[in-house]
Design a protein around this motif. Structure first.
Motif, PDB file in Angstrom:
ATOM      1  N   ALA A  74     -34.385  -2.266  14.925  1.00 27.88           N
ATOM      2  CA  ALA A  74     -33.481  -2.936  13.974  1.00 27.88           C
ATOM      3  C   ALA A  74     -32.117  -2.169  14.068  1.00 27.88           C
ATOM      4  O   ALA A  74     -31.174  -2.985  13.790  1.00 27.88           O
ATOM      5  CB  ALA A  74     -34.032  -2.339  12.580  1.00 27.88           C
ATOM      6  N   GLY A 129     -33.892  -4.330   4.193  1.00 29.51           N
ATOM      7  CA  GLY A 129     -34.335  -5.656   4.415  1.00 29.51           C
ATOM      8  C   GLY A 129     -34.602  -5.989   5.758  1.00 29.51           C
ATOM      9  O   GLY A 129     -35.540  -6.544   6.375  1.00 29.51           O
ATOM     10  N   GLU A 130     -33.698  -5.461   6.670  1.00 28.39           N
ATOM     11  CA  GLU A 130     -33.911  -5.216   8.110  1.00 28.39           C
ATOM     12  C   GLU A 130     -35.060  -4.568   8.652  1.00 28.39           C
ATOM     13  O   GLU A 130     -35.767  -5.224   9.364  1.00 28.39           O
ATOM     14  CB  GLU A 130     -32.737  -4.783   8.850  1.00 28.39           C
ATOM     15  N   ARG A 133     -38.151  -6.624   7.726  1.00 30.02           N
ATOM     16  CA  ARG A 133     -38.296  -7.812   8.397  1.00 30.02           C
ATOM     17  C   ARG A 133     -39.092  -7.489   9.784  1.00 30.02           C
ATOM     18  O   ARG A 133     -40.113  -8.084  10.458  1.00 30.02           O
ATOM     19  CB  ARG A 133     -36.834  -8.584   8.796  1.00 30.02           C
ATOM     20  N   ILE A 134     -38.596  -6.382  10.517  1.00 28.16           N
ATOM     21  CA  ILE A 134     -39.074  -6.220  11.733  1.00 28.16           C
ATOM     22  C   ILE A 134     -40.503  -5.310  11.513  1.00 28.16           C
ATOM     23  O   ILE A 134     -41.280  -5.892  12.648  1.00 28.16           O
ATOM     24  CB  ILE A 134     -38.103  -4.801  12.448  1.00 28.16           C
ATOM     25  N   LYS A 136     -42.638  -6.350   9.437  1.00 32.63           N
ATOM     26  CA  LYS A 136     -43.546  -7.392   9.207  1.00 32.63           C
ATOM     27  C   LYS A 136     -43.721  -8.105  10.523  1.00 32.63           C
ATOM     28  O   LYS A 136     -45.182  -8.712  10.709  1.00 32.63           O
ATOM     29  CB  LYS A 136     -43.023  -8.442   8.120  1.00 32.63           C
ATOM     30  N   GLU A 137     -42.837  -8.312  11.335  1.00 35.52           N
ATOM     31  CA  GLU A 137     -43.134  -9.025  12.644  1.00 35.52           C
ATOM     32  C   GLU A 137     -44.001  -7.909  13.545  1.00 35.52           C
ATOM     33  O   GLU A 137     -44.962  -8.507  14.068  1.00 35.52           O
ATOM     34  CB  GLU A 137     -41.631  -9.112  13.544  1.00 35.52           C
TER      35      GLU A 137
END
Ligand SMILES: [Zn+2]
Length: 144
Positions: A74, A129-130, A133-134, A136-137
């Motif tokens: 991130a 948020g960043e 997102r990472i 979850k990926e």
């Protein structure tokens, strides 16, 4: 559950949770050394490292491994420092491990002399948020 660390770990305070397991809550430090500075807290109370049950201690190390990968992806720091302060240096009176992205030229001594202000909500929200997102990926790739 009066300890501030217990309240943070059980989301009884406003926190940015970026990752959670059965035993742990991982939140953004509200006074980050850099964006992406994460705290790993056991949900059950433990003050010092020697009070952790062995399973939780292993979970914490595994979470630090996972979060380091996420923080690198991130924020692309030059390195990550992982620390835990005990005794009078533990400002939450509740065990917590710091996972801290750092960049070249940042003397780590600054971390200990810091008398900073809480970070802007917008900056924290963007970092959370960043990272989320990472993460979850990463979780998605782990499943497929
Ligand atoms: Zn506690």
């Amino acid at each position: 559950m009066n300890c501030v660390g217990c309240r943070l770990a059980n989301e009884q305070e406003n926190v940015y949770v970026v990752y959670e397991t059965a035993t742990l809550t991982c939140i953004l430090d509200y006074m980050p050394f850099n964006p992406g500075h994460v705290l790993i807290l056991p949900k059950g109370h433990a003050g010092e490292v020697e009070e952790l049950d062995p399973k939780t201690a292993i979970d914490i190390m595994e979470a630090s491994r996972f979060l380091s990968k996420a923080v690198n992806a991130a924020f692309n720091p030059d390195g990550i420092t992982i620390i835990q302060n005990g005794g009078v240096f533990n400002d939450l009176d509740h065990y917590h491990m710091h996972v801290i992205p750092r960049f070249e030229g940042q003397d780590f001594a600054e971390f200990f002399s810091e008398e900073g202000e809480p970070e802007d909500e917008a900056v924290l929200a963007q970092a959370a948020g960043e990272l989320i997102r990472i993460i979850k990926e990463m979780e998605h790739h782990a499943r497929v």
